[in-house]
Scaffold this motif. Structure first.
Motif, PDB file in Angstrom:
ATOM      1  N   SER A 410       0.885  -1.186  -0.018  1.00  0.00           N
ATOM      2  CA  SER A 410      -0.004  -0.032  -0.210  1.00  0.00           C
ATOM      3  C   SER A 410       0.923   1.333   0.113  1.00  0.00           C
ATOM      4  CB  SER A 410      -1.146  -0.001   1.017  1.00  0.00           C
ATOM      5  OG  SER A 410      -1.785  -1.054   1.123  1.00  0.00           O
ATOM      6  N   ALA A 411       2.048   1.127   0.628  1.00  0.00           N
ATOM      7  CA  ALA A 411       2.890   2.501   0.945  1.00  0.00           C
ATOM      8  C   ALA A 411       3.481   2.450  -0.513  1.00  0.00           C
ATOM      9  CB  ALA A 411       3.764   2.318   1.927  1.00  0.00           C
ATOM     10  N   ARG A 420      -4.404   2.370  -2.758  1.00  0.00           N
ATOM     11  CA  ARG A 420      -3.789   1.657  -1.682  1.00  0.00           C
ATOM     12  C   ARG A 420      -4.678   0.310  -1.626  1.00  0.00           C
ATOM     13  NH1 ARG A 420      -1.044   4.944   1.892  1.00  0.00           N
ATOM     14  NH2 ARG A 420      -1.348   3.315   3.395  1.00  0.00           N
ATOM     15  N   VAL A 421      -3.744  -0.661  -1.273  1.00  0.00           N
ATOM     16  CA  VAL A 421      -4.500  -2.155  -0.996  1.00  0.00           C
ATOM     17  C   VAL A 421      -5.578  -2.201   0.135  1.00  0.00           C
ATOM     18  CG1 VAL A 421      -4.201  -4.360  -0.524  1.00  0.00           C
ATOM     19  CG2 VAL A 421      -2.656  -3.251  -2.062  1.00  0.00           C
ATOM     20  N   SER A 422      -6.778  -2.436  -0.112  1.00  0.00           N
ATOM     21  CA  SER A 422      -7.939  -2.489   0.757  1.00  0.00           C
ATOM     22  C   SER A 422      -7.946  -3.864   1.290  1.00  0.00           C
ATOM     23  CB  SER A 422      -9.095  -2.135   0.255  1.00  0.00           C
ATOM     24  OG  SER A 422      -9.550  -2.867  -0.783  1.00  0.00           O
ATOM     25  N   GLY A 423      -7.545  -4.959   0.710  1.00  0.00           N
ATOM     26  CA  GLY A 423      -7.627  -6.286   1.289  1.00  0.00           C
ATOM     27  C   GLY A 423      -7.282  -7.303   0.166  1.00  0.00           C
ATOM     28  N   GLY A 462      -8.109  -6.151  -3.704  1.00  0.00           N
ATOM     29  CA  GLY A 462      -9.019  -5.199  -3.485  1.00  0.00           C
ATOM     30  C   GLY A 462      -8.319  -3.595  -3.382  1.00  0.00           C
ATOM     31  N   PHE A 463      -9.056  -2.673  -4.126  1.00  0.00           N
ATOM     32  CA  PHE A 463      -8.237  -1.420  -4.205  1.00  0.00           C
ATOM     33  C   PHE A 463      -9.011  -0.372  -3.543  1.00  0.00           C
ATOM     34  CE2 PHE A 463      -5.684  -4.006  -7.077  1.00  0.00           C
ATOM     35  CZ  PHE A 463      -4.467  -3.709  -6.525  1.00  0.00           C
ATOM     36  N   ALA A 464      -8.441   0.678  -2.790  1.00  0.00           N
ATOM     37  CA  ALA A 464      -9.473   1.674  -2.460  1.00  0.00           C
ATOM     38  C   ALA A 464      -9.487   2.787  -3.788  1.00  0.00           C
ATOM     39  CB  ALA A 464      -8.706   2.638  -1.229  1.00  0.00           C
ATOM     40  N   GLU A 465     -10.905   3.429  -3.759  1.00  0.00           N
ATOM     41  CA  GLU A 465     -10.991   4.126  -5.081  1.00  0.00           C
ATOM     42  C   GLU A 465     -10.285   5.384  -5.304  1.00  0.00           C
ATOM     43  OE1 GLU A 465     -15.122   4.693  -5.670  1.00  0.00           O
ATOM     44  OE2 GLU A 465     -15.516   2.511  -5.916  1.00  0.00           O
ATOM     45  N   LEU A 466      -9.638   5.591  -6.356  1.00  0.00           N
ATOM     46  CA  LEU A 466      -9.213   7.051  -6.764  1.00  0.00           C
ATOM     47  C   LEU A 466     -10.243   7.779  -7.593  1.00  0.00           C
ATOM     48  CD1 LEU A 466      -5.399   6.115  -7.502  1.00  0.00           C
ATOM     49  CD2 LEU A 466      -6.244   7.365  -5.491  1.00  0.00           C
TER      50      LEU A 466
END
Length: 682
Positions: A410-411, A420-423, A462-466
């Motif tokens: 994620s970093a 970033r990776v959400s899971g 899974g990724f957080a949305e941009l």
């Protein structure tokens, strides 16, 4: 009413002279003795009234004659617009359109020759002490100063047809820059006023009261077929590969054109000739295929045969065939072979493997594409180097290791401006959608079946949305989750996949879509240079990054031409600033010493090909705040010598005429208004 020389009005005190003469009649009377004046009394009374009327009329005529004589010397005038400073210098700004459209002819010859004749009429209508300034499409430095009429005519003789196209707002801004607060300015625009020149938006001007004289020239209608533009269907040119070039032709006439021959030559060798039919006021696209090109720069020319407008019959373009594309495969697992096997099938790609434990950061800039293949622990140092690489135009593809540290990933992704990776998700899904309109998949599928087979995934991040404006999903998982997406960073691109390249996580490496996906990503990493530039519009040329040593300089070279451009660096590429040094169409080589760094093609502006002209009413609407005088050379019989050269009406000639009239009336009164009568004695 205003006066050019109001100091002469003090001479109006001269009207006191006839008044004094009228009040004090200096004529001496003589006494005449009569024995009886009874019979003369009535005659005497009648003679006195007539003489009194005569003297009053003489007084008025003399006063008015003196008044109008003084006014004639004071130079009165009526102001019909902006008030002019009578003591200021007169400055006449004249714009002459010398674009390609002015090569058109009418009954008086070419429009440019007629424009020059109109300028001579303008100069003739002004005084010898008035100042002039000439402006053409070239915006030349020698036209930046004020000159007298004789010198302006010399500059006018040097004006020739120019390939540079200017719009009316550009011309008016240039004229507005020549503002002199100590001068009375008069502006003349002499042009055919094509729609491509005038545009449709109103033109702003800093002085709303200024008068502008428009001289509209009219040409005979002429047919015109133009080679409008060209482009390649493939983004990358490989040695010996088949090429497909699309040629666009445009018909600017009211009648359809049939059997128009279009010819393609590459490196001065004819490749194809096609005959095309073009509808009236329409366009047609023709695809021309050829092959057999070697490595290096190539010069292309598309030409049609058309008369009498010929400047747009030729279209030059250049392109470069690269010998290969270099791919760097940074692997977390040394035994992983999918990327190597993929690109090894085509000799055009040169793949270099580099283990995650021994990354040479100084070598990253030498590769066209960098693939991050299952890195175990991506470092912040790598992210910083990749960020610099991408911002300068590089391409990076990220296939994560799903067993890696999610926090560290994620970093790492965040430093590359990626989500970033959400899971981690462990579930079997099929890719739900593919963006076939994206450039990566464009022209990959000849036929798209109704139920297309898409990759399957077993595990994925899974990724957080941009922000959606920075993310383009090429393939998505339900419900609209990122599977393979493109992100922009500076001048480059980053592609992020939600799963690894391990066959246990998905069948993507074995799926038929994987090969065109990775090939097109590599092809898209090529630095796209424009096929051609337009004279007068493009001052910056693009090139791969060029570094100059001490006492080194670049040269732009062509036949009988050499210039030293300015080098600028931006986002991993070099920008070559040429200002307005290129004035002729053709091919120009950029050289560093004896090495050719690039070949560039220049063409004339195609906006001059459109023969539609702005109507008179619309032309006046473009100047909502100015007083416009419009003269049409095809309709108005008046020459510019008869037009008002400013916005005032001089009255001194009328004053002289009235002075002469009242002097004549005085003579007539003295000659015929006589009160002397013969008296009959009884």
């Amino acid at each position: 009413m205003n006066f050019l020389y109001p100091g002469f009005l003090f001479a109006l005190t001269a009207v006191a002279i006839p008044v004094l003469i009228h009040l004090f009649n200096f004529r001496k009377y003589t006494k005449v003795y009569f024995s009886n004046v009874q019979f003369l009394k009535e005659v005497k009374e009648q003679g006195a009234s007539r003489e009194k009327l005569r003297n009053l009329l003489l007084l008025f005529t003399r006063i008015l004659a003196i008044v109008f004589l003084v006014l004639a010397f004071a130079r009165p005038y009526w102001s019909s617009g902006k008030k002019m400073d009578p003591a200021a210098q007169t400055l006449v700004l004249i714009y002459v359109d010398n674009s390609y459209s002015m090569e058109a002819v009418n009954k008086d010859g070419s429009l440019l020759d007629e424009a020059k004749r109109k300028v001579r009429e303008v100069v003739k209508s002004y005084g010898p002490n008035d100042r002039f300034q000439l402006l053409t499409n070239d915006f030349e430095g020698k036209h930046q100063r004020q000159v007298r009429g004789e010198e302006l005519l010399q500059l006018l003789d040097e004006v020739k047809i120019s390939p540079v196209h200017r719009g009316l707002p550009q011309v008016m801004n240039r004229l507005d820059a020549h503002r002199d607060l100590n001068s009375n300015r008069f502006i003349y625009l002499i042009s055919d006023f094509q729609e491509s020149f005038t545009g449709s938006k109103a033109v702003g001007f800093s002085d709303p009261g200024e008068q502008i004289t428009l001289v509209k020239l009219q040409a005979n209608k002429m047919p015109n077929i133009a080679a409008d533009s060209v482009w390649f269907l493939s983004a990358v040119h490989k040695p010996g590969d088949a090429e497909k070039l699309v040629v666009k032709l445009r018909n600017y006439t009211e009648e359809p054109a049939s059997g128009i021959a279009v010819k393609l030559t590459i490196d001065y060798t004819q490749k194809a000739v096609h005959n095309l039919n073009i509808p009236a006021n329409g366009t047609v696209n023709d695809t021309i295929a050829f092959r057999g090109l070697g490595q290096g720069w190539h010069r292309g020319l598309v030409s049609v045969k058309d008369y009498p407008v010929v400047f747009d019959d030729y279209l030059n373009f250049t392109f470069k065939v690269e010998a290969s594309r270099s791919v760097l495969n940074i692997k977390g697992d040394p035994g992983e072979r999918h990327i190597d096997a993929l690109y090894a099938s085509d000799s055009y790609f040169k793949v270099t493997d580099m283990p995650e434990s021994n990354i040479r950061y100084s070598d990253l800039g030498e590769y066209d594409v960098i693939v991050l293949n299952g890195l175990k622990s991506p470092s912040s140092g790598l992210s910083q180097q990749l960020r610099l690489y991408v911002s300068q135009g590089g391409t990076v593809v990220v296939f994560p290791d799903l067993d890696g540290n999610q926090t560290q990933y994620s970093a790492f992704l965040s430093e590359l401006s990626l989500p970033r990776v959400s899971g981690l998700h462990a579930e079997q899904l099929n890719v739900s959608a593919i963006d076939l309109k994206h450039e990566v998949f464009r022209e990959v599928f000849e036929h798209i079946p109704s139920s297309i087979d898409l990759p399957k995934v077993n595990r994925y991040f899974g990724f957080a949305e941009l922000q959606k404006n920075v993310q383009q999903n090429l393939m998505t998982l339900p419900p609209n989750q990122l599977f393979f997406a493109q992100f922009g960073l500076g001048a480059g691109k980053i592609y992020l996949c939600a799963t690894s390249i391990n066959i246990k996580d998905s069948n993507l490496p074995q799926h038929p879509v994987f090969v065109p996906l990775m090939y097109k990503v590599a092809f898209g990493s090529a630095k796209k240079q424009p096929l051609y530039y337009t004279i007068g519009n493009n001052d910056l040329l693009e090139s791969e990054q060029i570094s100059l040593g001490t006492n080194q300089s670049l040269r732009l070279v062509a036949d009988h031409f050499e210039a030293i451009p300015e080098l600028r660096q931006a986002n991993g590429k070099s920008l070559i600033y040429i200002a307005d040094q290129v004035r002729k169409p053709g091919f120009y080589e950029l050289k560093k010493a004896d090495s050719v760094m690039g070949v560039y093609a220049f063409n004339e502006d195609r906006r001059e090909s459109d023969g539609r002209y702005t109507e008179d009413t619309k032309l006046k609407e473009l100047f909502p705040t100015q007083k416009i005088e419009l003269y049409h050379s095809g309709k108005d019989v008046l020459t510019l010598e008869g037009t008002p050269k400013n916005n005032r009406t001089d009255l001194w000639k009328l004053c002289l005429v009235l002075c002469a009239v009242f002097l004549a009336v005085e003579v007539l009164l003295i000659r015929f208004f006589n009160n002397t009568k013969n008296i009959q004695k009884t």
